[in-house]
Enzyme design. Structure first.
Site, PDB file in Angstrom:
ATOM      1  N   PHE A 157       0.805  -1.226   0.000  1.00  0.00           N
ATOM      2  CA  PHE A 157       0.000   0.000   0.000  1.00  0.00           C
ATOM      3  C   PHE A 157       0.832   1.267   0.000  1.00  0.00           C
ATOM      4  O   PHE A 157       0.375   2.321  -0.422  1.00  0.00           O
ATOM      5  CB  PHE A 157      -0.959   0.009   1.209  1.00  0.00           C
ATOM      6  N   LYS A 181      -0.885  -6.954  -9.467  1.00  0.00           N
ATOM      7  CA  LYS A 181      -1.884  -7.152  -8.400  1.00  0.00           C
ATOM      8  C   LYS A 181      -1.531  -6.128  -7.315  1.00  0.00           C
ATOM      9  O   LYS A 181      -0.683  -6.370  -6.456  1.00  0.00           O
ATOM     10  CB  LYS A 181      -1.793  -8.591  -7.854  1.00  0.00           C
ATOM     11  N   GLU A 184      -4.978  -3.970  -2.172  1.00  0.00           N
ATOM     12  CA  GLU A 184      -6.413  -3.628  -2.195  1.00  0.00           C
ATOM     13  C   GLU A 184      -6.678  -2.315  -1.463  1.00  0.00           C
ATOM     14  O   GLU A 184      -7.755  -1.741  -1.584  1.00  0.00           O
ATOM     15  CB  GLU A 184      -7.253  -4.775  -1.618  1.00  0.00           C
ATOM     16  N   SER A 234       5.115  -7.044   3.377  1.00  0.00           N
ATOM     17  CA  SER A 234       5.651  -7.411   4.694  1.00  0.00           C
ATOM     18  C   SER A 234       6.449  -8.717   4.606  1.00  0.00           C
ATOM     19  O   SER A 234       6.224  -9.535   3.702  1.00  0.00           O
ATOM     20  CB  SER A 234       4.491  -7.578   5.679  1.00  0.00           C
ATOM     21  N   CYS A 289       9.635   1.433   3.739  1.00  0.00           N
ATOM     22  CA  CYS A 289      10.545   0.340   4.108  1.00  0.00           C
ATOM     23  C   CYS A 289      11.935   0.890   4.380  1.00  0.00           C
ATOM     24  O   CYS A 289      12.774   0.213   4.945  1.00  0.00           O
ATOM     25  CB  CYS A 289      10.599  -0.704   3.006  1.00  0.00           C
ATOM     26  N   GLU A 385       9.233  -4.384  13.187  1.00  0.00           N
ATOM     27  CA  GLU A 385       8.907  -3.268  12.303  1.00  0.00           C
ATOM     28  C   GLU A 385       7.585  -2.664  12.786  1.00  0.00           C
ATOM     29  O   GLU A 385       6.570  -3.351  12.837  1.00  0.00           O
ATOM     30  CB  GLU A 385       8.743  -3.750  10.859  1.00  0.00           C
TER      31      GLU A 385
HETATM   32  P1  NAD Z   1       1.342  -6.655   2.968  1.00  0.00           P
HETATM   33  O1  NAD Z   1       2.334  -7.743   3.099  1.00  0.00           O
HETATM   34  O2  NAD Z   1       0.182  -6.635   3.905  1.00  0.00           O
HETATM   35  O3  NAD Z   1       0.698  -6.635   1.485  1.00  0.00           O
HETATM   36  C1  NAD Z   1       1.525  -6.693   0.342  1.00  0.00           C
HETATM   37  C2  NAD Z   1       0.758  -7.381  -0.784  1.00  0.00           C
HETATM   38  O4  NAD Z   1       0.465  -8.727  -0.394  1.00  0.00           O
HETATM   39  C3  NAD Z   1      -0.577  -6.718  -1.098  1.00  0.00           C
HETATM   40  O5  NAD Z   1      -0.769  -6.728  -2.486  1.00  0.00           O
HETATM   41  C4  NAD Z   1      -1.597  -7.584  -0.371  1.00  0.00           C
HETATM   42  O6  NAD Z   1      -2.849  -7.619  -1.019  1.00  0.00           O
HETATM   43  C5  NAD Z   1      -0.955  -8.959  -0.399  1.00  0.00           C
HETATM   44  N1  NAD Z   1      -1.249  -9.768   0.787  1.00  0.00           N
HETATM   45  C6  NAD Z   1      -1.540  -9.322   2.041  1.00  0.00           C
HETATM   46  N2  NAD Z   1      -1.718 -10.367   2.868  1.00  0.00           N
HETATM   47  C7  NAD Z   1      -1.536 -11.482   2.138  1.00  0.00           C
HETATM   48  C8  NAD Z   1      -1.596 -12.894   2.437  1.00  0.00           C
HETATM   49  N3  NAD Z   1      -1.874 -13.337   3.654  1.00  0.00           N
HETATM   50  N4  NAD Z   1      -1.341 -13.759   1.429  1.00  0.00           N
HETATM   51  C9  NAD Z   1      -1.061 -13.333   0.190  1.00  0.00           C
HETATM   52  N5  NAD Z   1      -1.006 -12.015  -0.145  1.00  0.00           N
HETATM   53  C10 NAD Z   1      -1.234 -11.105   0.809  1.00  0.00           C
HETATM   54  O7  NAD Z   1       2.164  -5.266   3.043  1.00  0.00           O
HETATM   55  P2  NAD Z   1       1.593  -3.795   3.152  1.00  0.00           P
HETATM   56  O8  NAD Z   1       1.048  -3.583   4.523  1.00  0.00           O
HETATM   57  O9  NAD Z   1       0.726  -3.500   1.994  1.00  0.00           O
HETATM   58  O10 NAD Z   1       2.942  -2.945   2.966  1.00  0.00           O
HETATM   59  C11 NAD Z   1       3.794  -2.607   4.026  1.00  0.00           C
HETATM   60  C12 NAD Z   1       4.952  -3.578   4.135  1.00  0.00           C
HETATM   61  O11 NAD Z   1       5.676  -3.591   2.900  1.00  0.00           O
HETATM   62  C13 NAD Z   1       5.966  -3.162   5.187  1.00  0.00           C
HETATM   63  O12 NAD Z   1       6.399  -4.303   5.862  1.00  0.00           O
HETATM   64  C14 NAD Z   1       7.093  -2.545   4.376  1.00  0.00           C
HETATM   65  O13 NAD Z   1       8.366  -2.569   5.004  1.00  0.00           O
HETATM   66  C15 NAD Z   1       7.067  -3.407   3.163  1.00  0.00           C
HETATM   67  N6  NAD Z   1       7.717  -2.756   2.032  1.00  0.00           N
HETATM   68  C16 NAD Z   1       8.938  -3.217   1.668  1.00  0.00           C
HETATM   69  C17 NAD Z   1       9.625  -2.611   0.633  1.00  0.00           C
HETATM   70  C18 NAD Z   1      10.997  -3.087   0.253  1.00  0.00           C
HETATM   71  O14 NAD Z   1      11.518  -2.610  -0.740  1.00  0.00           O
HETATM   72  N7  NAD Z   1      11.595  -4.008   0.978  1.00  0.00           N
HETATM   73  C19 NAD Z   1       9.049  -1.534  -0.057  1.00  0.00           C
HETATM   74  C20 NAD Z   1       7.776  -1.103   0.331  1.00  0.00           C
HETATM   75  C21 NAD Z   1       7.114  -1.731   1.383  1.00  0.00           C
END
Ligand code: NAD
Length: 494
Positions: A157, A181, A184, A234, A289, A385
């Site tokens: 997000f 994808k 959401e 994450s 991140c 985090e």
């Molecule tokens: P998230 O893991 O909740 O969601 C990421 C994606 O995975 C979304 O498209 C979501 O729909 C999907 N998703 C969520 N839960 C899922 C599940 N159980 N099974 C399969 N798919 C699932 O992450 P977020 O809250 O949207 O973003 C924040 C996180 O992203 C933080 O931990 C941040 O550090 C990380 N991030 C990392 C980087 C990097 O370059 N390392 C960059 C940006 C964000």
């Protein structure tokens, strides 16, 4: 005061499949609410496995012609997309800000990074991306970079435009069909990117958008036609996507969460360090991140800590920081601050209860800059985090103790050292177990073509998501060995 322009009316997101915007049938639709005001600004369909399968089939069919199109022509279409992105920069910045809660300036910076990745992709036709060598008389070996076919990007997000744009330009230009994808929580910007790619003239099916959550992700990762998956989110989900995709023989690069450390030593430049630390932990309300979440204060740096507190206390919620993505995030952060306090940390600056002035923002999700001092390395606030504008200060006696704390973290995204001494900087550059190191830089994001990416629990898989290293991810490297017979069949040879 107005921080952002929200869409005038709610946007009903659709999937982009085979060049058509379609609404998957019989699926749940979620509301998309702006973190700034809590208003409904859109609706998003939660695509099922069947909807994903349709998109993959359309992408597979389109990938054949896209791959056959000369690189020069693909590059021309992507150059049109880049021009469209640039001309829609302001609109997209407000759109991304309104759904992710980030500031418009931060959203604009994300789009500019996307333009940088486009520039890299557009230069591919002029790069020597392979090589040929005569290995013995009459026998030559060469590399051919070939597209994979259908590839997917699953994004978080917090960067609705930038993270998709880390992948889209390069993956498409080298000849793959790409399925996005998006999170959401931020589907609107993804739709806008799709509209621009359609307007640029990409053949139908070459770029697709499927909205949804876990079911859509699992369907993409399981689908046999999807050859590579780029994931950013994450660590818990990154680990699972990596494991499930790899077990099916796919190429997976899954970027996860982070706990970034800023090491501050007594000889650090006070002004530069103060600004970098505060900007890093409060920017994007800490939802980056690359956000600094731990300051490792080496020896007596109280004069810098005082300045950090003073500068952070002057920041206003909203204006320079943006909002938290949702109420759940605020509740989680407030609980983490309470827990740190109970574990013995001191709340040196308390952002709880802070919100911007004005009725308009009353239902937004806010937390002001918060600084926890006296955090021990074994506390949750030092290890987990938090993903909010919360800085944990861990006091350590020496540089090696600071490196020990840094390297004990399971994450390995980024670390920075603040010093005026080159040897001290070098010790951290060499000693920190991270993917990205900064010297006197609060958010050490490399510019292109230097790739982006961490190590440890911050990245599952090999290679990097952008830059030269991403070429190996989005292509197969075929090795060709040629030998031609020296026999001549006709007089025309001589
Ligand atoms: P998230 O893991 O909740 O969601 C990421 C994606 O995975 C979304 O498209 C979501 O729909 C999907 N998703 C969520 N839960 C899922 C599940 N159980 N099974 C399969 N798919 C699932 O992450 P977020 O809250 O949207 O973003 C924040 C996180 O992203 C933080 O931990 C941040 O550090 C990380 N991030 C990392 C980087 C990097 O370059 N390392 C960059 C940006 C964000």
């Amino acid at each position: 005061m107005s921080f952002v322009r929200l869409p005038e009316s709610p946007i009903a997101c659709r999937n982009l499949v085979g060049g058509e915007w379609v609404l998957p049938r019989d699926v749940q639709r979620l509301e998309v609410r702006s973190p700034y005001t809590g208003e409904v600004i859109g609706h998003v369909p939660m695509t099922s496995e069947a909807g994903v399968a349709q998109a993959v089939e359309a992408a597979r069919a389109a990938s054949v012609g896209w791959r056959a199109m000369p690189l020069r022509e693909r590059t021309t279409l992507m150059a049109r997309f880049r021009a469209l992105l640039e001309s829609h920069l302001e609109r997209l910045s407000h759109l991304a800000a309104s759904e992710a809660g980030k500031t418009v300036a931060e959203a604009r910076a994300g789009l500019l990074k996307g333009l940088e990745v486009c520039d890299f992709a557009l230069s591919l036709q002029n790069l020597d991306t392979g090589g040929a060598l005569e290995v013995s008389r009459g026998v030559s070996c060469e590399f051919r970079r070939e597209p994979l076919g259908v590839v997917a990007g699953i994004t978080p997000f917090n960067f609705p435009a930038m993270v998709p744009l880390w992948m889209i330009p390069t993956a498409l230009t080298v000849g793959n069909a790409f399925i996005l994808k998006p999170s959401e929580k931020v589907p609107l910007t993804a739709c806008a990117l799709g509209e621009l790619l359609v307007e640029a003239g990409l053949p139908p099916g070459v770029f697709s958008v499927v909205h949804g959550g876990r079911e859509a992700v699992e369907a993409l990762v399981a689908h046999p036609e999807v050859r590579a998956v780029g994931f950013v989110g994450s660590s818990a989900v990154a680990r699972r996507v990596y494991a499930e995709g790899s077990a099916r023989g796919k190429r997976v690069l899954a970027l996860g969460g982070a706990k970034n450390h800023l090491i501050v030593v007594p000889d650090a430049d006070v002004g530069l360090t103060t600004q970098a630390v505060v900007d890093s932990f409060t920017g994007c309300a800490g939802q980056r991140c690359m956000a600094a979440s731990v300051m490792l204060a080496v020896g007596d740096v109280q004069h810098i800590v005082d300045q950090v507190l003073e500068r952070a206390s002057r920041l206003e919620c909203g204006a320079g920081m943006g909002a938290l993505i949702d109420q759940a995030s605020r509740t989680r952060l407030e609980a983490a601050i309470d827990a740190a306090q109970k574990a013995g940390a001191r709340v040196a600056l308390d952002g709880r209860g802070k919100k911007p002035a004005g009725e308009r923002w009353a239902n937004g999700h806010w937390l002001g800059p918060t600084v926890l001092d006296g955090v021990r390395p074994d506390m949750e606030a030092a290890q987990r985090e938090l993903f909010g504008p919360v800085l944990s200060i861990v006091r350590v006696p020496t540089l090696s103790a600071a490196l020990e704390v840094e390297n004990a973290s399971p994450y390995g995204n980024a670390a920075s050292i603040f010093t005026t001494n080159g040897a001290v900087a070098q010790a951290v550059v060499e000693g920190a177990r991270v993917g990205m190191v900064g010297v006197n830089v609060g958010v050490p994001v490399p510019r292109e073509p230097f790739s982006f990416g961490g190590t440890g629990e911050s990245k599952f898989g090999h290679g990097d998501i952008t830059g030269v290293a991403s070429l190996g991810f989005w292509t197969d490297l075929k090795k060709v060995t040629r030998k031609w017979s020296s026999r001549t069949d006709g007089s025309w040879m001589s």
